[in-house]
Design an enzyme around this catalytic site. Structure first.
Site, PDB file in Angstrom:
ATOM      1  N   GLU A 187       7.378 -22.144   7.491  1.00 21.53           N
ATOM      2  CA  GLU A 187       7.776 -21.285   8.601  1.00 21.53           C
ATOM      3  C   GLU A 187       8.792 -21.949   9.523  1.00 21.53           C
ATOM      4  O   GLU A 187       9.369 -21.298  10.390  1.00 21.53           O
ATOM      5  CB  GLU A 187       6.547 -20.870   9.424  1.00 21.53           C
ATOM      6  CG  GLU A 187       5.899 -21.971  10.224  1.00 21.53           C
ATOM      7  CD  GLU A 187       4.783 -21.437  11.116  1.00 21.53           C
ATOM      8  OE1 GLU A 187       4.887 -21.635  12.341  1.00 21.53           O
ATOM      9  OE2 GLU A 187       3.850 -20.798  10.605  1.00 21.53           O
ATOM     10  N   GLU A 203       0.801  -1.220   0.000  1.00 19.37           N
ATOM     11  CA  GLU A 203       0.000   0.000   0.000  1.00 19.37           C
ATOM     12  C   GLU A 203       0.839   1.277   0.000  1.00 19.37           C
ATOM     13  O   GLU A 203       0.297   2.377  -0.161  1.00 19.37           O
ATOM     14  CB  GLU A 203      -0.948  -0.005   1.203  1.00 19.37           C
ATOM     15  CG  GLU A 203      -2.045  -1.067   1.074  1.00 19.37           C
ATOM     16  CD  GLU A 203      -2.927  -1.174   2.302  1.00 19.37           C
ATOM     17  OE1 GLU A 203      -2.506  -0.718   3.380  1.00 19.37           O
ATOM     18  OE2 GLU A 203      -4.036  -1.718   2.165  1.00 19.37           O
TER      19      GLU A 203
END
EC number: 4.2.1.126
Length: 271
Positions: A113, A82
């Site tokens: 992960e 953004e």
């Protein structure tokens, strides 16, 4: 045995959720959500320290990297994505990385992960420098991908910070600036996409927005460097110019389209 209490795995304060009617479920979730902003308020000193440090590094050409897995990784990518449309800064300056790569943005990548060495490999692809900063995001504070990444970053002279929801977790001890937001047990036990994720989004908003303001990407209270990618944003930018320059809408729109951004149009008009 763990040396700290893993708050994110603590039992919910509510039981028999499946017996609640819809309104009760939503009201109780909302009651818990109201606690999040207060928890974030308590870590503003740490966020301040990080933003001030980032400002110094950005002035020297540094960048901000977010690393995370699952929800935490996706939130980092969201925040980074953004920055260009909102502040007109190149996508090369705030970068989000997720365990498992781009595939993991939409679908979970099994065991990604758990690889403690992969984050640093992912970071090295960006020609890391000593002016860059790595922020590890992990609600649990125990994610190997994130801990391994910040440890290697620190060892190579980078500034490191974290956003977690478990004070005293291994991740907080592996970084220079720990931001640990204690939001308490989740409404659904262990579901850190809820309050923990909400707190992470709030902190990320604060970090990136404050940084963009500090490095001059905002004027007054306006997004003067936003990308004009649709008619709504062109109209918004035009109205900014009308207000700032005290000119009529058609002239403002012409200026905006000529120079491509509110800031450039203001500078050109005043000079």
């Amino acid at each position: 045995m763990q040396e700290y209490k893993k708050i994110t795995e603590s039992p919910s304060n509510y039981s028999d959720l499946e017996l609640m009617d819809t309104a009760s479920i939503l009201e109780n979730m909302n009651k818990e959500d109201k606690l999040v902003a207060d928890a974030v308020e308590l870590v503003i000193p740490q966020i301040t320290k990080l933003v001030d440090a980032l400002k110094e590094r950005f002035d020297k050409g540094g960048r901000l990297f977010y690393i995370g897995a699952g929800t935490s990784g996706r939130l980092g990518i969201l925040d980074a994505s953004e920055i260009p449309p909102t502040f007109g800064l190149s996508h090369d300056y705030v970068i989000g990385l997720i365990a498992g790569g781009d595939t993991a943005i939409r679908k979970a990548v099994e065991n990604a992960e758990d690889d403690a060495s992969q984050a640093w490999e992912d970071l090295k692809a960006y020609d890391i420098t000593k002016h860059d900063t790595v922020v590890g995001i992990a609600a649990s504070g125990t994610t190997p991908y994130v801990i391994g990444g910040v440890k290697e970053a620190s060892a190579n002279g980078l500034l490191t910070a974290c956003i977690t929801n478990n004070p005293g977790s291994p991740l907080t001890k592996a970084v220079e600036i720990p931001i640990a937001v204690n939001v308490g047990p989740e409404f659904v036990t262990g579901s850190t996409r809820m309050k923990s994720g909400t707190s992470q989004k709030l902190v990320l908003n604060m970090i990136s927005t404050a940084l963009m303001i500090r490095i001059g990407r905002v004027k007054g209270n306006k997004m003067v460097n936003m990308q004009l990618t649709n008619e709504k944003l062109v109209d918004r930018g035009t109205r900014y110019l009308v207000e700032e320059l005290k000119i009529e809408y058609p002239q403002a729109e012409e200026l905006l389209k000529k120079y491509g951004s509110v800031k450039k149009a203001i500078d050109a008009y005043k000079n």
